[in-house]
Design a protein around this motif. Sequence first.
Motif, PDB file in Angstrom:
ATOM      1  N   PHE A 289       0.435  -0.872  -0.311  1.00 60.34           N
ATOM      2  CA  PHE A 289      -0.145   0.279   0.205  1.00 60.34           C
ATOM      3  C   PHE A 289       0.714   1.583   0.075  1.00 60.34           C
ATOM      4  O   PHE A 289       0.577   1.972  -0.555  1.00 60.34           O
ATOM      5  N   ALA A 290       1.772   1.179   0.513  1.00 63.01           N
ATOM      6  CA  ALA A 290       2.743   2.786   0.840  1.00 63.01           C
ATOM      7  C   ALA A 290       3.554   2.731  -0.920  1.00 63.01           C
ATOM      8  O   ALA A 290       3.665   3.758  -0.403  1.00 63.01           O
ATOM      9  N   THR A 291       4.061   1.828  -0.494  1.00 65.79           N
ATOM     10  CA  THR A 291       4.615   1.333  -2.088  1.00 65.79           C
ATOM     11  C   THR A 291       3.801   2.456  -2.821  1.00 65.79           C
ATOM     12  O   THR A 291       4.403   2.874  -4.367  1.00 65.79           O
ATOM     13  N   ALA A 292       2.390   1.465  -3.197  1.00 70.05           N
ATOM     14  CA  ALA A 292       2.028   2.733  -4.244  1.00 70.05           C
ATOM     15  C   ALA A 292       1.198   3.881  -4.183  1.00 70.05           C
ATOM     16  O   ALA A 292       1.570   4.514  -5.211  1.00 70.05           O
ATOM     17  N   LEU A 293       1.406   4.288  -2.946  1.00 73.97           N
ATOM     18  CA  LEU A 293       1.389   6.062  -2.621  1.00 73.97           C
ATOM     19  C   LEU A 293       2.630   6.574  -2.747  1.00 73.97           C
ATOM     20  O   LEU A 293       2.297   8.069  -4.089  1.00 73.97           O
ATOM     21  N   GLU A 318     -10.852  -5.822   7.793  1.00 71.89           N
ATOM     22  CA  GLU A 318      -9.759  -6.271   8.722  1.00 71.89           C
ATOM     23  C   GLU A 318      -8.640  -5.941   7.509  1.00 71.89           C
ATOM     24  O   GLU A 318      -7.790  -5.799   8.231  1.00 71.89           O
ATOM     25  N   LYS A 319      -8.728  -6.569   6.494  1.00 69.05           N
ATOM     26  CA  LYS A 319      -8.173  -6.730   5.572  1.00 69.05           C
ATOM     27  C   LYS A 319      -6.860  -4.660   5.110  1.00 69.05           C
ATOM     28  O   LYS A 319      -6.737  -4.093   4.770  1.00 69.05           O
ATOM     29  N   CYS A 323      -4.559  -2.523   5.063  1.00 72.37           N
ATOM     30  CA  CYS A 323      -2.955  -1.649   4.404  1.00 72.37           C
ATOM     31  C   CYS A 323      -2.953  -0.141   5.131  1.00 72.37           C
ATOM     32  O   CYS A 323      -2.149   0.589   4.854  1.00 72.37           O
ATOM     33  N   LEU A 324      -4.323   0.514   5.817  1.00 72.23           N
ATOM     34  CA  LEU A 324      -4.580   1.542   6.254  1.00 72.23           C
ATOM     35  C   LEU A 324      -2.720   1.124   7.292  1.00 72.23           C
ATOM     36  O   LEU A 324      -2.098   2.694   7.077  1.00 72.23           O
ATOM     37  N   THR A 357     -14.409   0.611  12.273  1.00 71.82           N
ATOM     38  CA  THR A 357     -13.252   1.003  13.231  1.00 71.82           C
ATOM     39  C   THR A 357     -11.961   1.164  12.079  1.00 71.82           C
ATOM     40  O   THR A 357     -10.531   1.465  12.270  1.00 71.82           O
ATOM     41  N   LEU A 358     -12.087   1.276  11.173  1.00 68.76           N
ATOM     42  CA  LEU A 358     -11.381   2.208  10.258  1.00 68.76           C
ATOM     43  C   LEU A 358     -11.443   3.396   9.833  1.00 68.76           C
ATOM     44  O   LEU A 358     -10.831   4.412   9.067  1.00 68.76           O
ATOM     45  N   ASN A 359     -12.154   4.701  10.644  1.00 65.34           N
ATOM     46  CA  ASN A 359     -11.987   5.812  11.466  1.00 65.34           C
ATOM     47  C   ASN A 359     -12.396   6.240  10.371  1.00 65.34           C
ATOM     48  O   ASN A 359     -11.564   7.322   9.491  1.00 65.34           O
TER      49      ASN A 359
END
Length: 422
Positions: A289-293, A318-319, A323-324, A357-359
């Motif tokens: 995820f961070a790589t894509a950003l 949860e998945k 990622c977040l 839960t994902l804020n």
Amino acid sequence: MKILTFTGKTPSEALKKAKLEIGDDAMLIETREIHKKALGRDALYEIVVGIDGNSIEETAYSNRQTSPKKQLRQESEDVLFDISSAASQISEIAKVRDPLYTYNDIKNDTKSYEPKELKEIKSQITKLGDKVKLIQNMFWDEKSPNLEIKIPSEFAEIYKLASKSGMDREHLDTIMQTTLEHMPLKMRENSTTVKRYFQTLLRKMIPIRRESLPSAGSKKVIMLVGPTGVGKTTSIAKLAARYSYLMQKKYKVGLVVLDTYRIGAVEQLMQYARMMKLGIETVVDPPEFATALNSLKYCDYILIDTMGSSPYDKTKIEKIYECLDANDTEYNVDVVLVMPSSIKYEDLLITYENFSTLNIDTIMFTKLDETTGFGNIFSLVFETKKPISYFSVGQEVPEDLVCASSDFLVECLLNGFNRTKV
């Protein structure tokens, strides 16, 4: 034919006297103003009616033969008709813009209608209309909600509208109590002012997140989450087209796809990306995820499409959270919960609670053109205090995505969806 006259403080009062005296066979010939309202003196109107001589005798005989109970019941049934008939007669007078007739009072002084009198007549029409509504809601006292504060019958219409819209009963009763506590007594006399006050109160209770643009040197990262089939992928395409082509500045937009469960969703976004010449990255595992950003760091907007899941499927939710959590970049991610407006309030609330839960930062509602009730949307944001960011009002890309506004939602809630109001 016999000519009879009746007087009253208003034309409607005089007409009512005529109806009670000689029944419905009377034909209205003329309406006169005897004298205007003045200090210490009420206005006086006279109506001239004509009726066949035999009809008078028949009416008198009928009245003698009718028992008091039957006559009272008949009068009750005729109340609505009488008021409507009187309103029709007065409406004809109210349409006169310039004096068309000249009337003489007992002193033979010429007097004609002035704008003030026309205003009084129109006021009487409004009051008569309200009385018609009161009669139509004559059983309101039996059906009205059991609150600490009694809801007057003047509020019956607005209460029914809000209730039928799908608004939660507890929320509606709370708002009614607030309205009754703060609404000036003078405004309660007219159903139009009651509705206007109620609309204003609802607008103030709806939290809205205004669209903000990225500042120089920064970027906005927006992730759309929500159940399956609510239109997340289409909404991503609408947002991408909006930021790329519809804003004053054409921003650079990049896409990230987490929805690898559905091959069709990936292909659909790939097609949109090619059409709009956008960069696109796919993420299979959370560490990617961070790589894509970082791969899209040249973009002003990064839009993230996620896999749809049942609100009860905690594994998929949860998945997304993983990622977040794996985001070690400097970019903050705004999480937008996408939900359809066509499901009941209880289901919206369960969906929100399971995705919370994902804020969640804001909420986007889709399919506004596919429902007739919007009270469920109001109840959700009233309960959660989460602001609304966008409304999706159709399938067209990008036209059918609009920035949320409390005015639009309240209009839909009380008067139904109207595309021209978008």
